[in-house]
Scaffold this active site. Structure first.
Site, short mmCIF file in Angstrom:
data_model
loop_
_atom_site.label_atom_id
_atom_site.label_comp_id
_atom_site.label_asym_id
_atom_site.label_seq_id
_atom_site.Cartn_x
_atom_site.Cartn_y
_atom_site.Cartn_z
N HIS A 278 -3.22 -12.52 -16.39
CA HIS A 278 -4.09 -13.55 -16.97
C HIS A 278 -5.50 -12.98 -17.17
O HIS A 278 -6.11 -13.14 -18.24
CB HIS A 278 -4.10 -14.77 -16.04
CG HIS A 278 -5.01 -15.87 -16.48
ND1 HIS A 278 -4.86 -16.54 -17.67
CD2 HIS A 278 -6.11 -16.42 -15.91
CE1 HIS A 278 -5.79 -17.44 -17.80
NE2 HIS A 278 -6.58 -17.40 -16.75
N HIS B 182 4.18 -28.40 -22.36
CA HIS B 182 3.34 -29.60 -22.38
C HIS B 182 1.86 -29.21 -22.54
O HIS B 182 1.12 -29.83 -23.30
CB HIS B 182 3.56 -30.38 -21.08
CG HIS B 182 2.94 -31.74 -21.06
ND1 HIS B 182 3.34 -32.77 -21.87
CD2 HIS B 182 1.92 -32.25 -20.31
CE1 HIS B 182 2.62 -33.85 -21.62
NE2 HIS B 182 1.74 -33.56 -20.68
N HIS C 285 -12.47 -25.34 -15.91
CA HIS C 285 -12.00 -24.04 -16.40
C HIS C 285 -10.93 -24.25 -17.49
O HIS C 285 -10.94 -23.58 -18.52
CB HIS C 285 -11.41 -23.28 -15.21
CG HIS C 285 -11.12 -21.84 -15.49
ND1 HIS C 285 -12.01 -20.98 -16.06
CD2 HIS C 285 -10.00 -21.10 -15.27
CE1 HIS C 285 -11.47 -19.79 -16.19
NE2 HIS C 285 -10.24 -19.83 -15.72
N HIS D 49 -3.11 -41.02 -16.34
CA HIS D 49 -2.71 -40.11 -17.42
C HIS D 49 -1.61 -40.75 -18.28
O HIS D 49 -1.62 -40.61 -19.51
CB HIS D 49 -2.23 -38.79 -16.80
CG HIS D 49 -1.85 -37.75 -17.81
ND1 HIS D 49 -2.71 -37.30 -18.79
CD2 HIS D 49 -0.69 -37.07 -18.02
CE1 HIS D 49 -2.10 -36.39 -19.52
NE2 HIS D 49 -0.87 -36.23 -19.09
N GLU E 243 -1.75 -13.36 -11.75
CA GLU E 243 -3.19 -13.57 -11.82
C GLU E 243 -3.86 -12.44 -12.62
O GLU E 243 -4.73 -12.69 -13.46
CB GLU E 243 -3.73 -13.64 -10.38
CG GLU E 243 -5.22 -13.68 -10.21
CD GLU E 243 -5.86 -14.99 -10.66
OE1 GLU E 243 -5.12 -15.92 -10.99
OE2 GLU E 243 -7.10 -15.04 -10.72
C1 HEM Z 1 -0.82 -37.46 -26.01
C2 HEM Z 1 -0.21 -37.40 -24.89
C3 HEM Z 1 -0.48 -36.39 -23.80
C4 HEM Z 1 -1.40 -35.36 -23.74
C5 HEM Z 1 -2.41 -34.93 -24.78
C6 HEM Z 1 -1.23 -34.74 -22.45
C7 HEM Z 1 -1.96 -33.64 -22.01
C8 HEM Z 1 -1.82 -33.06 -20.78
C9 HEM Z 1 -2.57 -31.93 -20.30
C10 HEM Z 1 -3.63 -31.17 -21.08
C11 HEM Z 1 -2.16 -31.64 -19.05
C12 HEM Z 1 -2.69 -30.54 -18.14
C13 HEM Z 1 -1.82 -29.31 -18.29
C14 HEM Z 1 -2.26 -28.17 -17.43
O1 HEM Z 1 -2.91 -28.34 -16.41
O2 HEM Z 1 -1.95 -27.01 -17.77
C15 HEM Z 1 -1.12 -32.59 -18.72
C16 HEM Z 1 -0.45 -32.62 -17.53
C17 HEM Z 1 0.57 -33.49 -17.25
N1 HEM Z 1 1.07 -34.50 -18.05
FE1 HEM Z 1 0.45 -34.97 -19.91
N2 HEM Z 1 -0.22 -35.39 -21.77
C18 HEM Z 1 0.26 -36.40 -22.56
C19 HEM Z 1 1.27 -37.28 -22.26
C20 HEM Z 1 1.98 -37.32 -21.07
C21 HEM Z 1 3.01 -38.25 -20.73
C22 HEM Z 1 3.53 -39.38 -21.62
C23 HEM Z 1 3.45 -37.93 -19.49
C24 HEM Z 1 4.50 -38.56 -18.62
C25 HEM Z 1 5.01 -39.68 -18.74
C26 HEM Z 1 2.70 -36.80 -19.04
C27 HEM Z 1 2.86 -36.18 -17.83
C28 HEM Z 1 2.11 -35.13 -17.38
C29 HEM Z 1 2.29 -34.48 -16.10
C30 HEM Z 1 3.33 -34.83 -15.07
C31 HEM Z 1 1.33 -33.45 -16.02
C32 HEM Z 1 1.10 -32.44 -14.91
C33 HEM Z 1 1.86 -31.19 -15.31
C34 HEM Z 1 1.40 -29.96 -14.58
O3 HEM Z 1 1.11 -30.01 -13.39
O4 HEM Z 1 1.36 -28.90 -15.24
N3 HEM Z 1 1.81 -36.45 -20.03
N4 HEM Z 1 -0.94 -33.45 -19.79
#
Ligand code: HEM
Length: 356
Positions: free
Chosen positions: A113, A329, A176, A267, A110
């Site tokens: 960051h 991601h 945030h 999502h 923390e």
């Molecule tokens: C253009 C496509 C996508 C974009 C722009 C995107 C963007 C994001 C963003 C910004 C987050 C939040 C990250 C964070 O809190 O730090 C997120 C979380 C997540 N995304 Fe995506 N996503 C995309 C596609 C996908 C796909 C195809 C899947 C699954 C099939 C997926 C699964 C997840 C999951 C499981 C999380 C939660 C991860 C966590 O707790 O950090 N996403 N996504």
């Protein structure tokens, strides 16, 4: 060292050849080094972008190791400027904060960051001060971006405090997260607006389509942030559907519809929409429009980042949110957004110089 107000002015007086003894950088006004602000300004903006990206990565790391409340107070950590490390300090912390015991590695996550945020804030303030004080940088575009930056930074600092004091309320943490993305994007636009002349003028007819892509990715980012801040990341452990280990024929949709699974699936559906849209848009632009190679490169980058993001998203689900994949991601989402912002910027401003 001072910033030269005139961009044409010398960087270093020719008489000021570096000597072995570098004390010439001291009080001697005649030998004082002058740095051309206009030239270093885009570099400062670029470094700020890198720091902002690191801050976003560190924020994701802090959330993923569940260290969001590693320090229960703000801006200090258990009342200290750094994590309490002596035996006595830790004993006192245990007495003062009986309900939130100190976990050293979480508190450090923390605090690192927060230190990175403090460093970024200094860079942002230098950018704003340079824009105010150097005439050549005081363009309309820079003034608008710097006001936006100031507003975003102020709001982000308040949100950072609320994130801790309101105990990680998803609605606050989501804002945030989005705030961090917007600060980075604004810094990136400042960088683009102030670097050397751009070499290409793509077809303006593409603008509504590029803007559509930017908006869709932004909405998808909000859905992602909504999923992660509600800890719904593992609510659907299978892919592509959210079956949750039930055998298909006795799949009762009603039983599966919890708030978290809906968030998670929204999502995924969003990802499908974004993928179809960006895939068609980039392929048509690359194959049909015969754009210049430099413009094509940007479209190929967008396509590459999109494919990577989908792969990382699927891996998040299938491998149960490994730390490195989840952080990648987050970072790739930002890069995809920046690539689309760059495209929109070029289409909107067509040709940007320092005098625009
Ligand atoms: C253009 C496509 C996508 C974009 C722009 C995107 C963007 C994001 C963003 C910004 C987050 C939040 C990250 C964070 O809190 O730090 C997120 C979380 C997540 N995304 Fe995506 N996503 C995309 C596609 C996908 C796909 C195809 C899947 C699954 C099939 C997926 C699964 C997840 C999951 C499981 C999380 C939660 C991860 C966590 O707790 O950090 N996403 N996504």
């Amino acid at each position: 060292m001072t910033c030269s107000r005139d961009p044409e002015q010398i960087i270093l007086d020719p008489a000021d050849k570096p000597r072995d003894d570098r004390s010439y950088l001291g009080n001697d006004a005649r030998l004082r080094a002058k740095i051309n602000c206009v030239k270093i300004f885009p570099k400062i903006a670029f470094i700020s972008c890198v720091i902002a990206l690191i801050v976003i990565g560190l924020g994701a790391f802090t959330r993923l190791i569940d260290a969001g409340l590693g320090c229960p107070d703000w801006p200090g950590c258990y009342g200290h400027l750094t994590v309490p490390h002596t035996y006595l300090a830790q004993k006192l912390v245990a007495l003062e904060y009986p309900t939130t015991p100190l976990v050293i590695y979480k508190a450090w996550a923390e605090m690192v960051h927060r230190y990175a945020v403090a460093g970024l804030s200094l860079f942002i303030f230098s950018i704003i001060i340079m824009i105010i004080s150097v005439k050549k940088l005081r363009t309309r575009v820079n003034i608008i971006f710097s006001l936006l930056l100031l507003a975003l930074l102020g709001y982000q600092i308040i949100l950072g405090q609320w994130t801790v004091t309101l105990k990680l309320q998803p609605v606050i943490v989501t804002q945030h997260l989005i705030g961090g993305y917007l600060i980075l994007t604004t810094l990136w636009l400042i960088f683009l607006a102030n670097r050397a002349k751009l070499g290409w003028n793509p077809d303006k007819k593409l603008l509504p389509w590029a803007l559509g892509g930017l908006i869709l990715v932004f909405l998808q980012i909000i859905l992602g942030a909504w999923t992660s801040t509600h800890y719904a990341s593992l609510s659907c452990p299978d892919f592509p559907f959210c079956v949750n280990n039930q055998t298909m024929p006795v799949w009762h949709i009603k039983d599966l519809l919890t708030v978290k699974t809906i968030m998670h699936m929204a999502h995924r559906v969003g990802a499908m929409v974004v993928t179809i849209y960006l895939f068609c848009f980039t392929m048509i632009a690359i194959v049909r429009l015969r754009l210049k190679p430099s413009v094509n490169k940007l479209f190929i980058l967008i396509l590459f980042l999109l494919i990577m993001q989908i792969g990382l998203g699927m891996s998040n689900v299938l491998f149960k949110l490994p730390l490195a994949i989840a952080i990648s991601h987050t970072v790739t989402a930002v890069l995809l957004f920046l690539a689309l912002a760059t495209l929109n910027f070029h289409l909107f401003f067509k040709k940007v110089t320092h005098d625009s």
